[in-house]
Design a protein around this motif. Structure first.
Motif, PDB file in Angstrom:
ATOM      1  N   GLY A  56       0.815  -1.206   0.000  1.00  0.00           N
ATOM      2  CA  GLY A  56       0.000   0.000   0.000  1.00  0.00           C
ATOM      3  C   GLY A  56       0.849   1.257   0.000  1.00  0.00           C
ATOM      4  N   ASP A  57       2.180   1.076   0.092  1.00  0.00           N
ATOM      5  CA  ASP A  57       3.071   2.239   0.081  1.00  0.00           C
ATOM      6  C   ASP A  57       3.590   2.542  -1.316  1.00  0.00           C
ATOM      7  OD1 ASP A  57       4.767   0.059  -0.128  1.00  0.00           O
ATOM      8  OD2 ASP A  57       5.976   0.570   1.638  1.00  0.00           O
ATOM      9  N   ALA A  58       2.900   1.979  -2.315  1.00  0.00           N
ATOM     10  CA  ALA A  58       3.153   2.279  -3.722  1.00  0.00           C
ATOM     11  C   ALA A  58       1.808   2.629  -4.355  1.00  0.00           C
ATOM     12  CB  ALA A  58       3.773   1.065  -4.422  1.00  0.00           C
ATOM     13  N   PRO A  59       1.777   3.339  -5.478  1.00  0.00           N
ATOM     14  CA  PRO A  59       0.495   3.675  -6.106  1.00  0.00           C
ATOM     15  C   PRO A  59      -0.316   2.402  -6.390  1.00  0.00           C
ATOM     16  CG  PRO A  59       2.276   4.901  -7.137  1.00  0.00           C
ATOM     17  CD  PRO A  59       2.917   3.890  -6.232  1.00  0.00           C
ATOM     18  N   HIS A  60      -1.630   2.466  -6.106  1.00  0.00           N
ATOM     19  CA  HIS A  60      -2.488   1.305  -6.313  1.00  0.00           C
ATOM     20  C   HIS A  60      -3.891   1.757  -6.692  1.00  0.00           C
ATOM     21  CE1 HIS A  60      -2.394   2.389  -2.043  1.00  0.00           C
ATOM     22  NE2 HIS A  60      -3.659   1.997  -1.976  1.00  0.00           N
ATOM     23  N   VAL A  61      -4.684   0.794  -7.189  1.00  0.00           N
ATOM     24  CA  VAL A  61      -6.008   1.125  -7.723  1.00  0.00           C
ATOM     25  C   VAL A  61      -7.069   0.153  -7.230  1.00  0.00           C
ATOM     26  CG1 VAL A  61      -5.083   2.173  -9.834  1.00  0.00           C
ATOM     27  CG2 VAL A  61      -5.683  -0.253  -9.826  1.00  0.00           C
ATOM     28  N   PHE A  62      -8.313   0.637  -7.294  1.00  0.00           N
ATOM     29  CA  PHE A  62      -9.502  -0.197  -7.083  1.00  0.00           C
ATOM     30  C   PHE A  62     -10.521   0.291  -8.100  1.00  0.00           C
ATOM     31  CE2 PHE A  62     -13.489  -1.667  -5.570  1.00  0.00           C
ATOM     32  CZ  PHE A  62     -13.257  -2.751  -4.752  1.00  0.00           C
ATOM     33  N   ARG A  63     -10.947  -0.610  -8.979  1.00  0.00           N
ATOM     34  CA  ARG A  63     -11.937  -0.249  -9.986  1.00  0.00           C
ATOM     35  C   ARG A  63     -13.022  -1.315 -10.015  1.00  0.00           C
ATOM     36  NH1 ARG A  63     -11.406   1.894 -16.106  1.00  0.00           N
ATOM     37  NH2 ARG A  63     -13.631   1.998 -16.463  1.00  0.00           N
ATOM     38  N   ALA A  64     -14.248  -0.919  -9.685  1.00  0.00           N
ATOM     39  CA  ALA A  64     -15.374  -1.851  -9.746  1.00  0.00           C
ATOM     40  C   ALA A  64     -15.643  -2.198 -11.203  1.00  0.00           C
ATOM     41  CB  ALA A  64     -16.609  -1.223  -9.116  1.00  0.00           C
ATOM     42  N   LEU A  65     -15.837  -3.482 -11.462  1.00  0.00           N
ATOM     43  CA  LEU A  65     -16.140  -3.946 -12.814  1.00  0.00           C
ATOM     44  C   LEU A  65     -17.588  -4.406 -12.937  1.00  0.00           C
ATOM     45  CD1 LEU A  65     -12.900  -6.029 -13.443  1.00  0.00           C
ATOM     46  CD2 LEU A  65     -13.390  -3.679 -14.176  1.00  0.00           C
ATOM     47  N   ALA A  66     -18.292  -4.483 -11.804  1.00  0.00           N
ATOM     48  CA  ALA A  66     -19.691  -4.905 -11.789  1.00  0.00           C
ATOM     49  C   ALA A  66     -20.452  -4.000 -10.825  1.00  0.00           C
ATOM     50  CB  ALA A  66     -19.812  -6.365 -11.349  1.00  0.00           C
ATOM     51  N   PRO A  67     -21.753  -3.781 -11.071  1.00  0.00           N
ATOM     52  CA  PRO A  67     -22.549  -2.954 -10.154  1.00  0.00           C
ATOM     53  C   PRO A  67     -22.542  -3.535  -8.735  1.00  0.00           C
ATOM     54  CG  PRO A  67     -23.752  -3.367 -12.194  1.00  0.00           C
ATOM     55  CD  PRO A  67     -22.534  -4.255 -12.225  1.00  0.00           C
ATOM     56  N   ASP A  68     -22.616  -2.639  -7.776  1.00  0.00           N
ATOM     57  CA  ASP A  68     -22.725  -3.004  -6.359  1.00  0.00           C
ATOM     58  C   ASP A  68     -21.595  -3.914  -5.890  1.00  0.00           C
ATOM     59  OD1 ASP A  68     -25.119  -1.494  -6.218  1.00  0.00           O
ATOM     60  OD2 ASP A  68     -26.234  -3.210  -7.012  1.00  0.00           O
ATOM     61  N   THR A  69     -20.388  -3.600  -6.301  1.00  0.00           N
ATOM     62  CA  THR A  69     -19.223  -4.362  -5.846  1.00  0.00           C
ATOM     63  C   THR A  69     -18.966  -4.050  -4.377  1.00  0.00           C
ATOM     64  OG1 THR A  69     -18.238  -4.504  -8.039  1.00  0.00           O
ATOM     65  CG2 THR A  69     -16.731  -4.693  -6.168  1.00  0.00           C
ATOM     66  N   LEU A  70     -18.774  -5.098  -3.589  1.00  0.00           N
ATOM     67  CA  LEU A  70     -18.481  -4.968  -2.163  1.00  0.00           C
ATOM     68  C   LEU A  70     -17.157  -5.652  -1.859  1.00  0.00           C
ATOM     69  CD1 LEU A  70     -21.979  -5.881  -0.667  1.00  0.00           C
ATOM     70  CD2 LEU A  70     -21.019  -3.599  -0.985  1.00  0.00           C
ATOM     71  N   ALA A  71     -16.366  -5.032  -1.016  1.00  0.00           N
ATOM     72  CA  ALA A  71     -15.079  -5.614  -0.642  1.00  0.00           C
ATOM     73  C   ALA A  71     -14.750  -5.236   0.792  1.00  0.00           C
ATOM     74  CB  ALA A  71     -13.979  -5.107  -1.572  1.00  0.00           C
ATOM     75  N   VAL A  72     -13.838  -5.973   1.382  1.00  0.00           N
ATOM     76  CA  VAL A  72     -13.265  -5.624   2.676  1.00  0.00           C
ATOM     77  C   VAL A  72     -11.776  -5.407   2.436  1.00  0.00           C
ATOM     78  CG1 VAL A  72     -12.715  -6.441   4.996  1.00  0.00           C
ATOM     79  CG2 VAL A  72     -14.968  -6.887   4.016  1.00  0.00           C
ATOM     80  N   ILE A  73     -11.275  -4.283   2.927  1.00  0.00           N
ATOM     81  CA  ILE A  73      -9.846  -3.988   2.850  1.00  0.00           C
ATOM     82  C   ILE A  73      -9.305  -3.916   4.276  1.00  0.00           C
ATOM     83  CG2 ILE A  73      -8.087  -2.286   2.236  1.00  0.00           C
ATOM     84  CD1 ILE A  73      -9.773  -1.464  -0.128  1.00  0.00           C
ATOM     85  N   VAL A  74      -8.228  -4.662   4.513  1.00  0.00           N
ATOM     86  CA  VAL A  74      -7.497  -4.588   5.777  1.00  0.00           C
ATOM     87  C   VAL A  74      -6.166  -3.940   5.449  1.00  0.00           C
ATOM     88  CG1 VAL A  74      -6.430  -5.880   7.656  1.00  0.00           C
ATOM     89  CG2 VAL A  74      -8.608  -6.663   6.690  1.00  0.00           C
ATOM     90  N   MET A  75      -5.865  -2.859   6.146  1.00  0.00           N
ATOM     91  CA  MET A  75      -4.591  -2.160   5.949  1.00  0.00           C
ATOM     92  C   MET A  75      -3.701  -2.418   7.156  1.00  0.00           C
ATOM     93  SD  MET A  75      -5.749   1.446   4.284  1.00  0.00           S
ATOM     94  CE  MET A  75      -4.061   1.910   4.009  1.00  0.00           C
ATOM     95  N   GLU A  76      -2.503  -2.920   6.890  1.00  0.00           N
ATOM     96  CA  GLU A  76      -1.500  -3.114   7.927  1.00  0.00           C
ATOM     97  C   GLU A  76      -0.505  -1.977   7.841  1.00  0.00           C
ATOM     98  OE1 GLU A  76      -1.170  -7.951   8.011  1.00  0.00           O
ATOM     99  OE2 GLU A  76       0.310  -6.809   6.891  1.00  0.00           O
ATOM    100  N   HIS A  77      -0.195  -1.401   8.973  1.00  0.00           N
ATOM    101  CA  HIS A  77       0.773  -0.307   9.024  1.00  0.00           C
ATOM    102  C   HIS A  77       1.950  -0.755   9.861  1.00  0.00           C
ATOM    103  CE1 HIS A  77      -2.483   2.206   7.518  1.00  0.00           C
ATOM    104  NE2 HIS A  77      -3.218   1.720   8.497  1.00  0.00           N
ATOM    105  N   ILE A  78       3.144  -0.701   9.284  1.00  0.00           N
ATOM    106  CA  ILE A  78       4.347  -1.127  10.012  1.00  0.00           C
ATOM    107  C   ILE A  78       5.051   0.081  10.560  1.00  0.00           C
ATOM    108  CG2 ILE A  78       6.588  -2.233   9.753  1.00  0.00           C
ATOM    109  CD1 ILE A  78       5.294  -4.042   7.664  1.00  0.00           C
TER     110      ILE A  78
END
Length: 193
Positions: free
Chosen positions: A171-193
């Motif tokens: 996550g310390d580099a450029p990244h993307v999230f793009r929904a490809l279908a309607p009503d896309t749901l996700a869970v993101i867990v971010m770890e910070h060191i």
């Protein structure tokens, strides 16, 4: 700049007040002046002044930039103190919207002191890609798709995921999230060191 944050479980004024107090607290803790924090976050000093006074309405991009500049997780700026047991129903919790894509992030759990992880529920619609600038050094993102499909991961090599698929990436580099279908749901867990 179209900045917006909408909290379904709390009034707008309550969330904006919480964000204002959090930004001010973290800025003072870090010993930064308003001008220096604004410079580091790449926002106008007047915008920061409005945010700290509770008059602004920040986007997810603005809050991420402030979190990176303050070297704190995003959630520390938007998540109020929590009781020991907490249930968040769908449609509840502090929601922050992107100004560049149809993308909403709900903080489900923030990092308590000395722990370094945040959990978000993501709701997204097809359209613009949610491009994220690098977060704090050492950050790792874990994404699990619950419904729909999405293109997720490092900007130069995202992967397509469907329901039940999981990916982790820096996550310390450029990244993307793009929904490809309607009503896309996700869970993101971010770890910070």
């Amino acid at each position: 700049m179209s900045e917006r944050t909408t909290p379904p479980a709390a009034s707008g004024g309550e969330l904006i007040g919480l964000i204002a107090a959090s930004i001010r607290r973290e800025r003072e803790r870090s010993g930064l002046s308003m001008a220096e924090l604004a410079r580091r976050a790449g926002i106008a000093k007047s915008t920061l002044s409005q945010l700290e006074s509770g008059a602004g309405n920040p986007s997810v991009e603005t809050l991420w930039a402030l979190g990176v500049a303050l070297n704190v997780p995003f959630s520390r700026l938007v998540d109020p103190p929590r009781p020991a047991v907490r249930v968040i129903r769908v449609g509840e919790g502090p929601v922050t919207h992107s100004e560049r894509a149809d993308y909403a992030a709900t903080v489900l759990s923030s990092c308590p002191p000395n722990a370094r992880r945040d959990i978000y529920r993501i709701e997204a619609q097809p359209g613009e890609t949610r491009a994220s600038d690098p977060h704090m050094p050492g950050t790792v993102e874990h994404v699990l798709i619950g419904a729909g499909r999405a293109l997720v991961g490092p900007t130069e090599a995202p992967v397509e995921l469907g329901p039940g698929d999981y990916v982790s990436y820096p996550g310390d580099a450029p990244h993307v999230f793009r929904a490809l279908a309607p009503d896309t749901l996700a869970v993101i867990v971010m770890e910070h060191i």
